[in-house]
Design an enzyme around this catalytic site. Sequence first.
Site, short mmCIF file in Angstrom:
data_model
loop_
_atom_site.label_atom_id
_atom_site.label_comp_id
_atom_site.label_asym_id
_atom_site.label_seq_id
_atom_site.Cartn_x
_atom_site.Cartn_y
_atom_site.Cartn_z
N GLY A 29 21.33 2.08 -9.99
CA GLY A 29 20.99 0.86 -9.83
C GLY A 29 21.78 -0.14 -9.00
O GLY A 29 21.35 -1.25 -8.68
N CYS A 237 -11.95 7.01 -8.70
CA CYS A 237 -11.94 7.21 -7.16
C CYS A 237 -13.30 7.83 -6.94
O CYS A 237 -13.80 8.62 -7.32
CB CYS A 237 -10.79 8.49 -7.14
SG CYS A 237 -10.92 9.08 -5.22
N CYS A 240 -12.90 11.72 -5.62
CA CYS A 240 -12.45 12.92 -6.50
C CYS A 240 -12.77 12.51 -8.15
O CYS A 240 -12.47 13.50 -8.91
CB CYS A 240 -11.12 13.17 -6.65
SG CYS A 240 -9.86 12.20 -7.08
N CYS A 262 -8.45 7.53 -3.92
CA CYS A 262 -6.71 7.61 -4.16
C CYS A 262 -6.03 7.29 -2.92
O CYS A 262 -6.33 7.71 -1.92
CB CYS A 262 -6.66 9.11 -4.52
SG CYS A 262 -7.66 9.67 -6.01
N CYS A 268 -6.02 13.64 -4.14
CA CYS A 268 -7.00 13.40 -3.93
C CYS A 268 -7.61 14.88 -3.62
O CYS A 268 -8.66 15.39 -3.92
CB CYS A 268 -7.49 12.34 -2.84
SG CYS A 268 -9.34 11.64 -3.07
#
Lengths: 293, 189, 364
Positions: A29, A237, A240, A262, A268
């Site tokens: 970080g 979606c 899909c 997606c 997808c």
Amino acid sequence: MSDYNFAYLDEQTKRMIRRAILKGLAIPGYQVPFASREMPMPYGWGTGGVQVSAATLTPEDTLKVIDQGADDTTNAVSIRKFFEKTASVDTTEETAQASVIQTRHRIPEEDLREDQILVYQVPIPEPLRFLEPSEIETRKMHSLEEYGLMHVKLYEDIAKHGAIATSYAYPVKVEGRYVMDPSPIPKFDNPKMEMAAIQLFGAGREQRIYALPPYCQVVSLDFEDFPFEASKADHPCDMCGATDSYLDEVIMDDAGNRMFVCSDTDYCASRRKAGHVGAQAAAASAALKETAA
Amino acid sequence: MNADVLKGGFANAPVDAAHAFRAAMNVMARPGTVETLEGVEPPAPMSIAAGTLILTLCDPDTPLHLAGDWDCQEVRDWVAFHIGAPIVGATHAMFAVGNWNALAPLNRFAIGTPEYPDRSATLIVEREALVAAGATLRGPGIKETAEMALPETEAFQMNALLFPLGLDFFFTSGDQVSALPRTTKVEAA
Amino acid sequence: MYVAVKGGERAIDNAHAWLAEERRGDLNVAELSVAQIREQLSLAVNRVMAEGSLYDPDLAALAIKQARGDMIEAIFLIRAYRTTLPRFGASAPVETADMACDRRISATFKDAPGGQVLGPTFDYTHRLLDFALVAEGEASAVERGEARAEPTPHITEFLNKEGLIQTEVDSEDVPGDLTREPLELPANRPLRLQALTRGDEGFVLSMAYSTQRGYARNHAFVGELRIGKVPVEMEIPELGFAIEVGEIELTECETVNQFQGSKTEPPQFTRGYGLVFGQSERKAISMALVDRALRWEELGEDNLGAPAQDEEFVLYHSDNIQATGFLEHIKLPHYVDFQSELELIRKLRREAMENTMPVQEAAE
């Protein structure tokens, strides 16, 4: 091949980047300064990610490049081509096939494995930058672990809007120490950052590299009474039928009708290949049958 | 200068160094794991893994400390020819290589500053063998726990207390490498 | 029916082909040669060399041709090429007192050893379009004087003899290198000067102008402006002495600025310094003014909060390659982030409506 060195960068530059990556992994970080080079693509277009990838790739790697979750967006195509040419690596659009994935703004939907590396392109690595423009000041704040300003900002959001008004590049705290910018991924992706793969972040213009080792603790900042929420469009979606993926909204016609698909194109496509069908795709195939009949 | 120093570098530097870095990155990201690190043949007493590591990471920009027996003419000549890193005392080193006793006391090495904790030394500790059993490791890069034989535990516990400052360690033996960053919490077996 | 957008690769190839065609323009008009650009657009070439940080007039001319005259694009091409070049070493500092001056003026003294040499300047031209140039006529040859053989002393040295201007102390320190090390703040003067000399001409000009208009005003006299060629020498370790490796054209500006004196220093003049590749005098003067403004702390002056005094602000925003890259990246798709903003604003509106609805109903 080209006249350039393997993976474009000269060896001394790669060593400098590699040292920064190792320190980044040792101090999760924390933004390690590095002497970013001018690349043959513009600053702000992924030069940090490209330099990190160039220092990481081996000829045996299979590289996937996504922008907004998609493999076929123009900048993803351009970066993929760059590495095909300069590092002669194989490329893929399949998340599972890739050993190194360079991304802008998304984490793939499919869980990443221990043998994979995710490289993020980062525009502004400093999570405090929009609250404090001075680098001298923000560096001091990180050193003193003085993150009050960030909490005040989030709290002001709640007071004003009743919710935290940050929807992407949502700040996280790493291993209880450094507040980190996860790059402009939607906050939907934040919980995925505790993953099995190594995550490397490159900010070229701002000359910073940072990293998350696998299984590193990454906590999205929040308040007890306003817990973090990984939100997405409340819709499956249309292609899909997935209900667990991040969705793009596409405007369909002049009347403003829209559908949701997606953002992760590989996710997808592989779902559709496996026989999953969303509402629009089902309607379209029904219409097609009718015309044929 | 002995003609032997001219030998023992990478055969194909860009590719060999890329492989070596991946091994180094993997072990630093996953304390407790051991990987093979090879490609160069440094003069004794330096191991293949330690030699490969410094050839991958060091250059004229990285002051290097050679501790104990590692500070010999053969190693100095080899470093001068292949790497060009200035050989320095412990306090100015970005990298140091030697066995555990020669590297002590550790408080001579840079641990970084509060604003730049990355400006800390990386120690390459040469060992007889790398054994994935012994002290228990916890922390970033480790799913639950890992195990590693360490020369001692207290030094690493003290080092972890300095976080975000502190030293980072590679352990090398023959062509094997493992690592222990400052974030790893160590518990004696 | 929605079909996912495919064909990014073909779109890119087509765009590149179109770009090449547009660059060439009308085929009935003769193509520009790199030599023509180098010789006839030499001030553009100079700017590309200065901001590209690479002294090579032919490559700069090529970059201008390839970039269709877009200066920042040309600078970018040079920068990207420059980073791939191996470094063989560093030259010895050039001695600008040895410059063969094509131009050398001082605004502080009417005359001085070495004289005032106006040189090839736009300064006193009347800015009237010269329609004779449309006819592509050849300029007639002009009479040339002999260049001065002996060194031309710096004007500020005359002030220095009287102790009236602050002495710039020689330093044995190896200056940092902006292109090889990450910028660390506070920076020092060598790094600031590096950033300014390769910084965007427009940015440095505006910063300098702002100091003239009162944002950290420090009245500057052009002590001296000189343009000419200097030899570049390099120490060759194997030889044990320096040899001349080439010659570069430079513009150097030293400003003389007021200074009130401080507790430790008697009143004396101070300097701002500008040094730029090629004939780039607007840039060199601007650089000297901004350099002087950035020296407030070292000279014990007040921080007036002016942009040109803010080292971090100037250094982080002077580079046009960084700036243009980041500015233009907002053309890239951001639809994932935009989508998350859409959802957020819908949610906030929904909640706001729910909160205000009952009030509206009551009003009705």
